[in-house]
Design a protein around this motif. Structure first.
Motif, PDB file in Angstrom:
ATOM      1  N   UNK A 103      13.590  -2.981  -3.461  1.00 17.93           N
ATOM      2  CA  UNK A 103      12.404  -3.822  -3.330  1.00 17.93           C
ATOM      3  C   UNK A 103      11.651  -3.945  -4.643  1.00 17.93           C
ATOM      4  N   UNK A 104      10.978  -5.065  -4.811  1.00 17.52           N
ATOM      5  CA  UNK A 104      10.199  -5.292  -6.029  1.00 17.52           C
ATOM      6  C   UNK A 104       9.035  -4.309  -6.051  1.00 17.52           C
ATOM      7  N   UNK A 105       8.621  -3.864  -7.217  1.00 16.81           N
ATOM      8  CA  UNK A 105       7.487  -2.938  -7.293  1.00 16.81           C
ATOM      9  C   UNK A 105       6.222  -3.604  -6.765  1.00 16.81           C
ATOM     10  N   UNK A 106       5.385  -2.827  -6.116  1.00 17.24           N
ATOM     11  CA  UNK A 106       4.148  -3.364  -5.559  1.00 17.24           C
ATOM     12  C   UNK A 106       3.190  -3.727  -6.685  1.00 17.24           C
ATOM     13  N   UNK A 107       2.367  -4.690  -6.389  1.00 23.89           N
ATOM     14  CA  UNK A 107       1.344  -5.048  -7.356  1.00 23.89           C
ATOM     15  C   UNK A 107       0.248  -3.989  -7.327  1.00 23.89           C
ATOM     16  N   UNK A 108      -0.592  -4.006  -8.326  1.00 27.91           N
ATOM     17  CA  UNK A 108      -1.691  -3.036  -8.403  1.00 27.91           C
ATOM     18  C   UNK A 108      -2.584  -3.162  -7.175  1.00 27.91           C
ATOM     19  N   UNK A 109      -2.863  -4.388  -6.768  1.00 27.45           N
ATOM     20  CA  UNK A 109      -3.727  -4.612  -5.607  1.00 27.45           C
ATOM     21  C   UNK A 109      -3.111  -4.023  -4.335  1.00 27.45           C
ATOM     22  N   UNK A 110      -1.809  -4.195  -4.161  1.00 27.52           N
ATOM     23  CA  UNK A 110      -1.132  -3.629  -2.980  1.00 27.52           C
ATOM     24  C   UNK A 110      -1.175  -2.106  -2.994  1.00 27.52           C
ATOM     25  N   UNK A 111      -0.973  -1.510  -4.165  1.00 22.02           N
ATOM     26  CA  UNK A 111      -1.041  -0.042  -4.272  1.00 22.02           C
ATOM     27  C   UNK A 111      -2.435   0.466  -3.943  1.00 22.02           C
ATOM     28  N   UNK A 112      -3.446  -0.213  -4.476  1.00 23.01           N
ATOM     29  CA  UNK A 112      -4.821   0.193  -4.209  1.00 23.01           C
ATOM     30  C   UNK A 112      -5.166   0.032  -2.730  1.00 23.01           C
ATOM     31  N   UNK A 113      -4.702  -1.039  -2.132  1.00 22.19           N
ATOM     32  CA  UNK A 113      -4.960  -1.270  -0.714  1.00 22.19           C
ATOM     33  C   UNK A 113      -4.327  -0.172   0.136  1.00 22.19           C
ATOM     34  N   UNK A 114      -3.100   0.201  -0.194  1.00 19.69           N
ATOM     35  CA  UNK A 114      -2.413   1.259   0.541  1.00 19.69           C
ATOM     36  C   UNK A 114      -3.098   2.610   0.340  1.00 19.69           C
ATOM     37  N   UNK A 115      -3.554   2.877  -0.874  1.00 21.59           N
ATOM     38  CA  UNK A 115      -4.241   4.143  -1.151  1.00 21.59           C
ATOM     39  C   UNK A 115      -5.567   4.208  -0.402  1.00 21.59           C
ATOM     40  N   UNK A 116      -6.295   3.099  -0.354  1.00 23.93           N
ATOM     41  CA  UNK A 116      -7.562   3.063   0.363  1.00 23.93           C
ATOM     42  C   UNK A 116      -7.350   3.282   1.854  1.00 23.93           C
ATOM     43  N   UNK A 117      -6.327   2.649   2.402  1.00 24.28           N
ATOM     44  CA  UNK A 117      -6.033   2.802   3.829  1.00 24.28           C
ATOM     45  C   UNK A 117      -5.681   4.254   4.159  1.00 24.28           C
ATOM     46  N   UNK A 118      -4.881   4.889   3.312  1.00 26.92           N
ATOM     47  CA  UNK A 118      -4.510   6.292   3.532  1.00 26.92           C
ATOM     48  C   UNK A 118      -5.736   7.201   3.407  1.00 26.92           C
ATOM     49  N   UNK A 119      -6.597   6.917   2.434  1.00 24.38           N
ATOM     50  CA  UNK A 119      -7.797   7.710   2.236  1.00 24.38           C
ATOM     51  C   UNK A 119      -8.728   7.591   3.442  1.00 24.38           C
ATOM     52  N   UNK A 120      -8.909   6.386   3.951  1.00 28.71           N
ATOM     53  CA  UNK A 120      -9.780   6.186   5.107  1.00 28.71           C
ATOM     54  C   UNK A 120      -9.223   6.888   6.340  1.00 28.71           C
ATOM     55  N   UNK A 121      -7.909   6.850   6.528  1.00 33.16           N
ATOM     56  CA  UNK A 121      -7.291   7.543   7.662  1.00 33.16           C
ATOM     57  C   UNK A 121      -7.487   9.048   7.536  1.00 33.16           C
ATOM     58  N   UNK A 122      -7.350   9.578   6.334  1.00 28.28           N
ATOM     59  CA  UNK A 122      -7.530  11.013   6.104  1.00 28.28           C
ATOM     60  C   UNK A 122      -8.983  11.426   6.379  1.00 28.28           C
ATOM     61  N   UNK A 123      -9.935  10.619   5.924  1.00 29.99           N
ATOM     62  CA  UNK A 123     -11.350  10.930   6.142  1.00 29.99           C
ATOM     63  C   UNK A 123     -11.704  10.847   7.627  1.00 29.99           C
TER      64      UNK A 123
END
Length: 54
Positions: A13-33
């Motif tokens: 798969x093509x590497x994710x864009x910066x925005x996609x990486x940030x979106x995924x990190x934010x979603x994981x952080x919110x789930x953890x919190x």
């Protein structure tokens, strides 16, 4: 090999864009919190004498 680093490889798969990486990190952080908040709320409702509801 060093010369293969910049080339795209078929089937991967093509590497994710910066925005996609940030979106995924934010979603994981919110789930953890959210999980932490639930765990803290559960810990406050348990009896203080060390017994658990299990």
């Amino acid at each position: 090999m060093a010369s293969d680093q910049g080339k795209k490889q078929p089937g991967k798969p093509a590497p994710k864009t910066r925005e996609d990486r940030l979106k995924a990190a934010l979603k994981a952080n919110m789930a953890r919190r959210k999980a932490q908040t639930k765990a803290r709320a559960r810990a406050q409702t348990q009896p203080e004498d060390g017994q658990s509801n299990e």
